[in-house]
Motif scaffolding. Sequence first.
Motif, PDB file in Angstrom:
ATOM      1  N   UNK A 158       0.769  -1.307  -0.106  1.00  0.00           N
ATOM      2  CA  UNK A 158       0.012   0.121  -0.024  1.00  0.00           C
ATOM      3  C   UNK A 158       0.822   1.246   0.162  1.00  0.00           C
ATOM      4  N   UNK A 159       2.102   1.381   0.238  1.00  0.00           N
ATOM      5  CA  UNK A 159       3.014   2.221   0.458  1.00  0.00           C
ATOM      6  C   UNK A 159       3.241   3.182  -1.252  1.00  0.00           C
ATOM      7  N   UNK A 160       3.624   2.393  -2.172  1.00  0.00           N
ATOM      8  CA  UNK A 160       3.987   2.833  -3.379  1.00  0.00           C
ATOM      9  C   UNK A 160       4.217   1.839  -4.272  1.00  0.00           C
ATOM     10  N   UNK A 161       3.214   0.868  -4.444  1.00  0.00           N
ATOM     11  CA  UNK A 161       3.400  -0.386  -5.058  1.00  0.00           C
ATOM     12  C   UNK A 161       3.979  -0.380  -6.466  1.00  0.00           C
ATOM     13  N   UNK A 162       5.055  -1.067  -6.513  1.00  0.00           N
ATOM     14  CA  UNK A 162       5.823  -1.275  -7.838  1.00  0.00           C
ATOM     15  C   UNK A 162       5.494  -2.560  -8.774  1.00  0.00           C
ATOM     16  N   UNK A 163       5.934  -2.394  -9.811  1.00  0.00           N
ATOM     17  CA  UNK A 163       5.703  -3.630 -10.709  1.00  0.00           C
ATOM     18  C   UNK A 163       4.478  -3.450 -11.930  1.00  0.00           C
ATOM     19  N   UNK A 164       3.738  -2.403 -11.767  1.00  0.00           N
ATOM     20  CA  UNK A 164       2.718  -2.354 -12.503  1.00  0.00           C
ATOM     21  C   UNK A 164       3.041  -2.041 -13.838  1.00  0.00           C
ATOM     22  N   UNK A 165       4.002  -1.154 -14.018  1.00  0.00           N
ATOM     23  CA  UNK A 165       4.702  -0.907 -15.440  1.00  0.00           C
ATOM     24  C   UNK A 165       5.465  -2.040 -15.987  1.00  0.00           C
ATOM     25  N   UNK A 166       6.088  -2.893 -14.966  1.00  0.00           N
ATOM     26  CA  UNK A 166       6.836  -3.998 -15.721  1.00  0.00           C
ATOM     27  C   UNK A 166       5.804  -5.080 -16.042  1.00  0.00           C
ATOM     28  N   UNK A 167       4.814  -5.005 -15.506  1.00  0.00           N
ATOM     29  CA  UNK A 167       3.644  -5.963 -15.956  1.00  0.00           C
ATOM     30  C   UNK A 167       3.348  -5.696 -17.454  1.00  0.00           C
ATOM     31  N   UNK A 168       3.214  -4.403 -17.600  1.00  0.00           N
ATOM     32  CA  UNK A 168       2.793  -3.643 -18.917  1.00  0.00           C
ATOM     33  C   UNK A 168       4.075  -4.363 -19.864  1.00  0.00           C
ATOM     34  N   UNK A 169       5.296  -3.907 -19.797  1.00  0.00           N
ATOM     35  CA  UNK A 169       6.347  -4.269 -20.599  1.00  0.00           C
ATOM     36  C   UNK A 169       6.563  -5.634 -20.905  1.00  0.00           C
ATOM     37  N   UNK A 170       6.268  -6.572 -19.611  1.00  0.00           N
ATOM     38  CA  UNK A 170       6.423  -7.915 -19.907  1.00  0.00           C
ATOM     39  C   UNK A 170       5.223  -8.243 -20.984  1.00  0.00           C
ATOM     40  N   UNK A 171       4.267  -8.146 -21.147  1.00  0.00           N
ATOM     41  CA  UNK A 171       3.087  -8.144 -21.953  1.00  0.00           C
ATOM     42  C   UNK A 171       3.412  -7.733 -23.294  1.00  0.00           C
ATOM     43  N   UNK A 172       3.885  -6.620 -23.480  1.00  0.00           N
ATOM     44  CA  UNK A 172       4.400  -6.227 -24.740  1.00  0.00           C
ATOM     45  C   UNK A 172       5.475  -6.906 -25.403  1.00  0.00           C
ATOM     46  N   UNK A 173       6.479  -7.318 -24.537  1.00  0.00           N
ATOM     47  CA  UNK A 173       7.740  -8.054 -24.946  1.00  0.00           C
ATOM     48  C   UNK A 173       7.277  -9.509 -25.354  1.00  0.00           C
ATOM     49  N   UNK A 174       6.479 -10.291 -24.276  1.00  0.00           N
ATOM     50  CA  UNK A 174       6.249 -11.474 -24.617  1.00  0.00           C
ATOM     51  C   UNK A 174       5.232 -11.735 -25.879  1.00  0.00           C
ATOM     52  N   UNK A 175       4.399 -10.748 -25.962  1.00  0.00           N
ATOM     53  CA  UNK A 175       3.242 -10.968 -26.995  1.00  0.00           C
ATOM     54  C   UNK A 175       4.132 -10.615 -28.499  1.00  0.00           C
ATOM     55  N   UNK A 176       4.868  -9.894 -28.070  1.00  0.00           N
ATOM     56  CA  UNK A 176       5.965  -9.639 -29.464  1.00  0.00           C
ATOM     57  C   UNK A 176       6.660 -11.003 -29.805  1.00  0.00           C
ATOM     58  N   UNK A 177       7.201 -11.490 -28.671  1.00  0.00           N
ATOM     59  CA  UNK A 177       8.211 -12.781 -29.067  1.00  0.00           C
ATOM     60  C   UNK A 177       7.383 -14.038 -29.656  1.00  0.00           C
ATOM     61  N   UNK A 178       6.134 -14.249 -28.951  1.00  0.00           N
ATOM     62  CA  UNK A 178       5.552 -15.407 -29.087  1.00  0.00           C
ATOM     63  C   UNK A 178       3.816 -15.025 -29.648  1.00  0.00           C
ATOM     64  N   UNK A 179       3.887 -14.307 -30.924  1.00  0.00           N
ATOM     65  CA  UNK A 179       2.684 -13.859 -31.310  1.00  0.00           C
ATOM     66  C   UNK A 179       1.600 -14.737 -31.453  1.00  0.00           C
ATOM     67  N   UNK A 180       2.003 -15.800 -32.187  1.00  0.00           N
ATOM     68  CA  UNK A 180       0.972 -16.984 -32.722  1.00  0.00           C
ATOM     69  C   UNK A 180       0.557 -17.492 -31.603  1.00  0.00           C
ATOM     70  N   UNK A 181       1.215 -17.764 -30.358  1.00  0.00           N
ATOM     71  CA  UNK A 181       0.782 -18.357 -29.282  1.00  0.00           C
ATOM     72  C   UNK A 181      -0.072 -17.483 -28.314  1.00  0.00           C
ATOM     73  N   UNK A 182       0.275 -16.185 -28.274  1.00  0.00           N
ATOM     74  CA  UNK A 182      -0.423 -15.258 -27.567  1.00  0.00           C
ATOM     75  C   UNK A 182      -1.720 -14.883 -28.167  1.00  0.00           C
ATOM     76  N   UNK A 183      -1.780 -14.912 -29.564  1.00  0.00           N
ATOM     77  CA  UNK A 183      -2.879 -14.819 -30.430  1.00  0.00           C
ATOM     78  C   UNK A 183      -4.104 -15.920 -30.197  1.00  0.00           C
ATOM     79  N   UNK A 184      -3.549 -17.098 -30.172  1.00  0.00           N
ATOM     80  CA  UNK A 184      -4.421 -18.184 -30.080  1.00  0.00           C
ATOM     81  C   UNK A 184      -5.206 -18.388 -28.995  1.00  0.00           C
ATOM     82  N   UNK A 185      -4.558 -18.114 -27.707  1.00  0.00           N
ATOM     83  CA  UNK A 185      -5.178 -18.074 -26.626  1.00  0.00           C
ATOM     84  C   UNK A 185      -5.938 -16.825 -26.245  1.00  0.00           C
ATOM     85  N   UNK A 186      -6.964 -17.068 -25.544  1.00  0.00           N
ATOM     86  CA  UNK A 186      -7.986 -15.933 -25.122  1.00  0.00           C
ATOM     87  C   UNK A 186      -7.264 -15.278 -24.025  1.00  0.00           C
ATOM     88  N   UNK A 187      -6.482 -14.515 -24.181  1.00  0.00           N
ATOM     89  CA  UNK A 187      -5.798 -13.708 -23.037  1.00  0.00           C
ATOM     90  C   UNK A 187      -6.399 -12.450 -22.793  1.00  0.00           C
TER      91      UNK A 187
END
Length: 837
Positions: free
Chosen positions: A189-218
């Motif tokens: 509750x102080x100043x939670x970190x990680x929400x921006x890295x969660x966004x970057x993780x999604x952008x990078x992994x969806x870019x690396x595995x587009x066919x897998x990410x696209x085939x699943x209902x994420x």
Amino acid sequence: MSAAASLAAAPDPDAERAERRARWSAGYRPLPGVPDELIGPDGTPRRAWDGFLDRLSALAEEEIAARLAAAERHIHNTGIAYRVYGEAAERDWPLGVLPLLIEGDEWAEIAAGVAQRASLLETILADLYGEAHLVAAGLIPAAAVAGSPEFLRPLHGVRQPGHGRQLHLYAADLSRGPDGRWRVLADRTQAPSGVGYALENRMVLARALPEVHGALDVERLAPFFQAFRDGLAAAAERVEPRIGLLTSGPYGDTYVEQAVLARYLGLALVEGDDLLVQDGRLYVRTVAGLKRADVLWRRVDGDYVDPLTLEPDSRLGVPGLVEAVKAGACVIGNMPGAGLVEGGWLAAYLPRLAEHLFGQPLRLPGLATWWCGDRAQREAVLERVETLTLRPAAAPAQGAFTTRAFGARDPEETARLLAVLRDRPGDLVAQEPVQLSTAPVWDGDGLVPRPFVLRVFAAATPGGWQVMPGGFCRISAQADVQPLAMGAGVRAADVWVLGGSDGDPAAALPRLEQPSVRRVQGLLPSRAADNLFWFGRYLERAEAMLRLTSCLLSGAGGLARSEADLGTHARLRNLLHSWGAVPTTLGPAAALAAHALSGREAWGSARAHVAAARRNAASLRERLSLETWRALSALHDLLERPQSVPGSEAAWLDRAERALELAAALAGLAQENMNRAGGWPFVDMGRRIERAINTCRFAEIFAADEASGDDLATLLQLVDSRISYGARYLLGVALAPVRDLVLLDPFNPRSVAFQVERLAEHLDGLPALRQDGLPEPPTRMVLRLAGEIASAEAAALSPAVAQDWEARLWAIAEAAAARYFPGGSDAARPERLVALA
């Protein structure tokens, strides 16, 4: 071979996929008694992982490795990084190739539990900083509250404007318990970190595995971020409020994440020195004067936000900020003091508080906890102390949970804890030891189970608490490392929640109101303008050093070196030495070039200037495009690269020329991609001033009255004007024409005249603080210099004139800095012109 035989010999893709999947999971064995994400309680793969592996198996191991390598290059080239506390250098973000998969129905239970917990902690905070009914009723011990360093007494009784919220963003660290149910390890509750890295993780992994990410209902993350921003805006008084993200600066552990969030959410990334409280209101220092700020999302610890009211030694906050909140002039998310409910002591009382306040049990249980300040709980702890963990009751975020039981500690630590338990029991809580559940990671050949911690976020929105359909996962890359914080042996994993949109991609898109059209200049804090200005200057200095080195190696004017041009080369060497690029003027040209290009001890080397530009850029991540970061990273890496053996002149010349190509790409990106209503004028002003200064210095040295033909040819090469000169003059180099082209020609984009004209245009287009209609000091200085240059004659010029112009350009740079970049925590505009819009 017959057709039938050919078909029989062809590989069967389905068989290859089946063989691949079987090989990947052949050695996968969950730890005894530890819940696992791949293998369910019945010993078979969970449904989500079964579908994921089926699609991943379409890729061979070599392809997966290539995808991961490409993702790592993308992370490095775009500057996605983090900093371990205490380290000066950043590390590339360590993202694993496998996501953490959670089915939609299971996620619904997690989201409901996280939302309930966020609402409960919000209610508790409001009471503890308000009427304190829970303390009066004996549901919360007064000693635990008063004894917590996170209880900020000056904030007692302060209610924020708008909805009066204490929390705007909440996070919970989760893991599965021995029974397989998700449980909360720690509240953030102080100043939670990680929400921006969660966004970057999604952008990078969806870019690396587009066919897998696209085939699943994420489920998509965008609606959550839009709702979070709407929640911040709803807390303000104005219809279109100005929202800032308060950061501790580029040397903070998670500064890159904060810049990502500022860029994605359209927030102003501000430091304490960017802000000023005046007449009870909060303002941002901008190049257009003071601009009112309505909301601050803080990523600085609560007791550091105001040195007047809270921590007096803080250099991160804003003097008077608490008074501005009390006056209802601004909203802070999360409210300073919100870290109070992170303390472990509260976990001992949360189940009873949930029943009392909401009439229902906690949907997500926490760790069994005992506060040792309570006699009955302390006696229960003493009965089984060897099997429990002991930690500070108001532990900071880094020490929120541990996996080591009391009996496993060394004797010295055991004795110390027992003394605290005897003398100050209220300082300790006891908890059951944590055995983290496991999830699969890719080790290059197959899947192996590793412990992980899942952080889930909830945002306060106008419609209530909304939970991000995903999260931030820390997972061990090694079996003997606990993922309690990012560091050696710990990687990040994207979190995929499956089955959220019923197969309809449009259903996951946020429905946004149509914003009003506007073409006004965006908010540009003075600090950001200063960094943009120096970003341009350092890049121009690097380019000048690259051209000097290229001239040294290629020979004056591209001619072979001879006795006649030794004077020219001596001048090149002397200039490199005086500009701090080489330690001496003596030695082989290749050795001098190594210092000038990549010298680590040379403060004036091209490498040093690019590193300085990169430091400035680190403070501007939210304003620079990914393409700019890629080009800057490539230039930095090229100049950082050591030579395995002493390089030849040809090798160093090749490096200089490749570096010049990257420098030209950076200049082009700034020219073509940066919005003219943003910070681009300051980048271009920095480049123009530095280029004009450098050109004056080059003219002083290589266009003296006694200049040789090689001197003049070198000057043309240094200012990249050989083609322009050759197209205009057919009879070879001569002093007056060269001086005219380099210093006076307003049509030559490399001349001093051209740079000064652009400076005048930029200054004329910047906002004025004075209302008397008179030009301000930088403008007057530039116009005076422009007039002299326009009326000068090449035949009458001398090195002394160029030297005088150089000095005046330095003065213009200082005047512009004093006008647009006032520094210091108490620096205010002398004109005191305040823009309330």
